[in-house]
Design an enzyme around this catalytic site. Structure first.
Site, short mmCIF file in Angstrom:
data_model
loop_
_atom_site.label_atom_id
_atom_site.label_comp_id
_atom_site.label_asym_id
_atom_site.label_seq_id
_atom_site.Cartn_x
_atom_site.Cartn_y
_atom_site.Cartn_z
N THR A 36 5.73 8.66 9.32
CA THR A 36 6.11 7.52 8.93
C THR A 36 5.80 7.23 7.42
O THR A 36 6.14 6.31 6.88
CB THR A 36 5.48 6.28 9.72
OG1 THR A 36 4.09 6.45 9.60
CG2 THR A 36 5.88 6.55 11.15
N ARG A 62 -5.26 5.96 0.25
CA ARG A 62 -4.38 4.73 0.65
C ARG A 62 -4.85 3.84 -0.33
O ARG A 62 -5.81 3.23 -0.83
CB ARG A 62 -4.89 4.02 1.90
CG ARG A 62 -4.44 4.99 3.19
CD ARG A 62 -2.79 4.96 3.28
NE ARG A 62 -2.53 5.51 4.48
CZ ARG A 62 -2.28 5.09 5.62
NH1 ARG A 62 -2.34 3.73 5.73
NH2 ARG A 62 -1.61 5.99 6.29
N GLU A 95 -1.63 -2.48 12.95
CA GLU A 95 -0.80 -1.85 13.87
C GLU A 95 -1.72 -1.85 15.44
O GLU A 95 -3.00 -1.51 15.42
CB GLU A 95 -1.01 -0.28 13.57
CG GLU A 95 -0.02 0.90 13.79
CD GLU A 95 -0.11 1.93 13.22
OE1 GLU A 95 -1.07 2.37 12.79
OE2 GLU A 95 0.92 2.66 13.34
N GLU A 99 -6.86 7.89 6.97
CA GLU A 99 -5.81 8.71 7.61
C GLU A 99 -5.37 9.60 6.67
O GLU A 99 -4.84 10.81 7.01
CB GLU A 99 -4.60 7.58 8.01
CG GLU A 99 -3.48 8.41 8.51
CD GLU A 99 -2.45 7.42 9.40
OE1 GLU A 99 -2.95 6.56 9.81
OE2 GLU A 99 -1.38 7.77 9.22
N ARG A 129 3.80 -6.13 13.14
CA ARG A 129 2.62 -5.88 13.79
C ARG A 129 1.75 -7.21 13.79
O ARG A 129 2.27 -8.13 13.60
CB ARG A 129 1.93 -5.05 12.54
CG ARG A 129 2.62 -3.68 12.35
CD ARG A 129 1.83 -2.87 11.38
NE ARG A 129 2.62 -1.47 11.07
CZ ARG A 129 1.89 -0.43 10.39
NH1 ARG A 129 0.67 -0.54 10.03
NH2 ARG A 129 2.64 0.66 10.35
N CYS A 136 1.30 11.50 8.33
CA CYS A 136 2.08 10.95 9.26
C CYS A 136 3.75 10.83 9.06
O CYS A 136 3.75 10.38 7.77
CB CYS A 136 1.79 9.63 9.72
SG CYS A 136 2.57 8.68 11.05
N ARG A 183 0.86 -1.23 0.09
CA ARG A 183 -0.12 0.07 0.07
C ARG A 183 0.95 1.25 -0.09
O ARG A 183 2.16 1.29 0.41
CB ARG A 183 -0.90 0.04 1.30
CG ARG A 183 -0.33 0.09 2.61
CD ARG A 183 -0.01 1.46 3.05
NE ARG A 183 0.31 1.74 4.41
CZ ARG A 183 1.06 2.48 5.10
NH1 ARG A 183 1.85 3.46 4.32
NH2 ARG A 183 1.19 2.39 6.22
N ARG A 233 3.99 0.77 2.28
CA ARG A 233 4.38 -0.28 3.26
C ARG A 233 3.88 -1.67 2.50
O ARG A 233 2.77 -1.69 2.17
CB ARG A 233 3.49 -0.27 4.54
CG ARG A 233 3.91 -1.30 5.58
CD ARG A 233 2.81 -1.06 6.95
NE ARG A 233 1.74 -1.47 7.01
CZ ARG A 233 1.34 -2.52 7.44
NH1 ARG A 233 2.47 -3.49 7.99
NH2 ARG A 233 0.19 -3.05 7.54
P1 ADP Z 1 -1.51 0.21 7.00
O1 ADP Z 1 -1.19 1.67 7.44
O2 ADP Z 1 -0.94 -0.35 6.07
O3 ADP Z 1 -3.24 0.30 6.46
P2 ADP Z 1 -2.71 -1.23 9.37
O4 ADP Z 1 -1.67 -1.78 10.35
O5 ADP Z 1 -3.50 -0.26 9.63
O6 ADP Z 1 -1.67 -0.68 8.33
O7 ADP Z 1 -3.31 -2.47 8.59
C1 ADP Z 1 -4.75 -2.35 7.91
C2 ADP Z 1 -5.38 -3.62 7.43
O8 ADP Z 1 -4.38 -4.16 6.54
C3 ADP Z 1 -5.36 -4.44 8.72
O9 ADP Z 1 -6.80 -4.83 8.59
C4 ADP Z 1 -4.30 -5.39 8.37
O10 ADP Z 1 -4.59 -6.84 9.35
C5 ADP Z 1 -4.53 -5.53 7.25
N1 ADP Z 1 -2.87 -6.01 6.26
C6 ADP Z 1 -1.84 -5.62 6.32
N2 ADP Z 1 -1.08 -6.53 5.72
C7 ADP Z 1 -1.62 -7.51 5.50
C8 ADP Z 1 -1.63 -8.72 4.41
N3 ADP Z 1 -0.10 -9.02 4.15
N4 ADP Z 1 -2.42 -9.56 4.17
C9 ADP Z 1 -3.78 -9.21 4.49
N5 ADP Z 1 -4.10 -8.11 5.27
C10 ADP Z 1 -3.20 -7.15 5.81
N1 ARG Z 2 0.47 7.96 16.01
C1 ARG Z 2 0.49 6.50 16.05
C2 ARG Z 2 1.97 6.01 16.90
O1 ARG Z 2 2.77 7.07 17.28
C3 ARG Z 2 0.61 5.74 14.81
C4 ARG Z 2 2.13 5.94 14.06
C5 ARG Z 2 2.13 5.30 12.81
N2 ARG Z 2 1.08 4.82 12.24
C6 ARG Z 2 0.03 5.33 11.37
N3 ARG Z 2 -0.84 4.79 11.10
N4 ARG Z 2 0.46 6.42 10.92
O2 ARG Z 2 1.83 5.17 17.34
#
Ligand code: ADP
Ligand code: ARG
Length: 379
Positions: free
Chosen positions: A283, A239, A324, A235, A319, A281, A136, A290
């Site tokens: 990051t 995305r 996250e 966010e 994670r 963010c 993503r 990611r």
């Molecule tokens: P992001 O910032 O990449 O969107 P999150 O940690 O908030 O990260 O994850 C968003 C969603 O994507 C969550 O439901 C997570 O479980 C899912 N996810 C992340 N990586 C994978 C993957 N490789 N396969 C399936 N689902 C995933």
């Molecule tokens: N603000 C949160 C932290 O500091 C998330 C940071 C990174 N993740 C994100 N979805 N932007 O833990």
């Protein structure tokens, strides 16, 4: 971009807002937190930036309020608008440098280079460790501030522009955009369980002021077989997500590159020579990519700290199964590249690919190894 001039900015901050900020900072000094905000917001830096206000009205308080409210933050700060990265650079610079593993204030992010997706293969060539693969990126649309400064009308305008552009995607990328309020609670839950939809009520985003007018302007695009997903105004403005079951990174990344390229031809994405693609963010700067796997690691994963340490050696982040701030279920971890800035797209992908292959080799060696690891974890 504004080059810090405290005298100018001193006239801008509202005295009551400054008073509140100072009070909150005093309290934060006694808070136990391992966030990068806590580490880098020294008294000296605080004093040097506390009076500044961006042209769209963002203060230091707007940048740090999520970290103040959530001491368990990893990072603890967000940029309410692109200008905040330069306006409050004394604070953002060291945080960015540490998170992205070495990126200085005078460094430039390299030009976009997606490389050749067909050179990335299948992560499951040594066995079926990887359950699913996802890539993503975050993107913001020029001319709009980030979430906390968007008005209700801007949410609607952005949703309309992005929704229209998503409607122009073709072939295997073609699909439907739906606003969140058109999706019933049961379907939302189902989409969440399938890891397709963003979660709601994220306390980090809420405290940052990024959930205002929810669910206005928010929604999700899915192509026909749900392998291309676009989140709108969660966010970030966008995305863009490519995902599928199994470990075929070549296919996932190829779809990702085609979708991001097609959308980028029609939407003006915000970027700067220094920080690459800009988002809310720190990051998610640079490539804002990611790339992750859901991977089952019963042996390596039985000692979470060891897994974290091993992943860190390869610049990877661990994670839980629901993303996250979640826990791993049945030893299924989300492992992804940590760095997104200062490296090209293909370098980010290659770093993740190579690291995950190393993790798989380690898990295999534990399977074949001594009696200790053969026993596996106790449930
Ligand atoms: P992001 O910032 O990449 O969107 P999150 O940690 O908030 O990260 O994850 C968003 C969603 O994507 C969550 O439901 C997570 O479980 C899912 N996810 C992340 N990586 C994978 C993957 N490789 N396969 C399936 N689902 C995933
Ligand atoms: N603000 C949160 C932290 O500091 C998330 C940071 C990174 N993740 C994100 N979805 N932007 O833990």
């Amino acid at each position: 971009f504004y080059i810090g001039n405290e005298e100018d900015a001193a006239e801008k901050i509202d005295p009551a807002a400054l008073g509140l900020l100072e009070e909150e900072y005093e309290k934060f000094k006694d808070v136990d937190s391992r966030s990068l905000l806590k580490k880098y917001l020294t008294q000296e830096i605080f004093d040097s930036v506390k009076r500044r206000v961006t042209s769209k009205g963002a203060t230091l308080h707007d940048c740090i309020k999520s970290g103040l409210a959530n001491p368990d933050s990893h990072i603890g700060l967000y940029a309410p608008d692109a200008e905040s990265y330069s306006m409050f650079h004394e604070l953002f610079d060291p945080v960015i440098d540490e998170y992205h593993g070495g990126f200085g204030p005078d460094d430039s992010h390299p030009a976009t280079d997606f490389g050749d997706p067909s050179h990335l293969g299948d992560l499951n060539e040594l066995g079926n460790y990887v359950l699913s693969t996802r890539v993503r990126c975050a993107r913001s649309v020029e001319g709009f501030p980030f979430n906390p400064l968007l008005t209700s009308d801007q949410y609607a305008e952005l949703e309309q522009d992005v929704g229209y552009t998503l409607g122009t995607l073709e072939d295997d990328l073609a699909g439907n955009y739906r606003s969140l309020d058109e999706i019933g609670p049961e379907e939302q839950e189902e989409l969440l369980q399938k890891h397709l939809l963003f979660k709601q009520g994220d306390r980090f985003l809420e405290a940052a002021g990024a959930s205002r007018f929810w669910p206005e302007g928010r929604g999700i695009f899915l192509n026909e077989n749900s392998t291309l997903v676009v989140w709108v105004n969660e966010e970030d403005h966008l995305r863009i997500i490519s995902m599928q079951e199994g470990g075929n990174m070549g296919e996932v990344y190829d779809r990702f590159v085609r979708a991001v390229t097609a959308l980028g031809e029609k939407l003006p994405f915000s970027s700067s020579g220094h920080l690459g693609f800009l988002s809310f963010c720190p990051t998610n700067l640079g490539t804002a990519i990611r790339a992750s796997v859901h991977i089952r690691l019963p042996l390596l994963g039985s000692d979470r700290q060891k897994l974290e340490d091993t992943a860190a050696k390869y610049n990877l982040q661990v994670r839980g199964t629901s993303g996250e701030h979640s826990e791993a279920e049945d030893y299924v971890f989300d492992i992804s590249n940590r760095r997104r800035l200062g490296i090209s797209e293909i370098e980010a992908l290659q770093e993740m690919y190579d690291g995950v292959m190393e993790i798989i080799r380690l898990e295999r060696s534990l399977e074949e190894g001594g009696t200790e690891s053969r026993k596996g974890p106790s449930q």
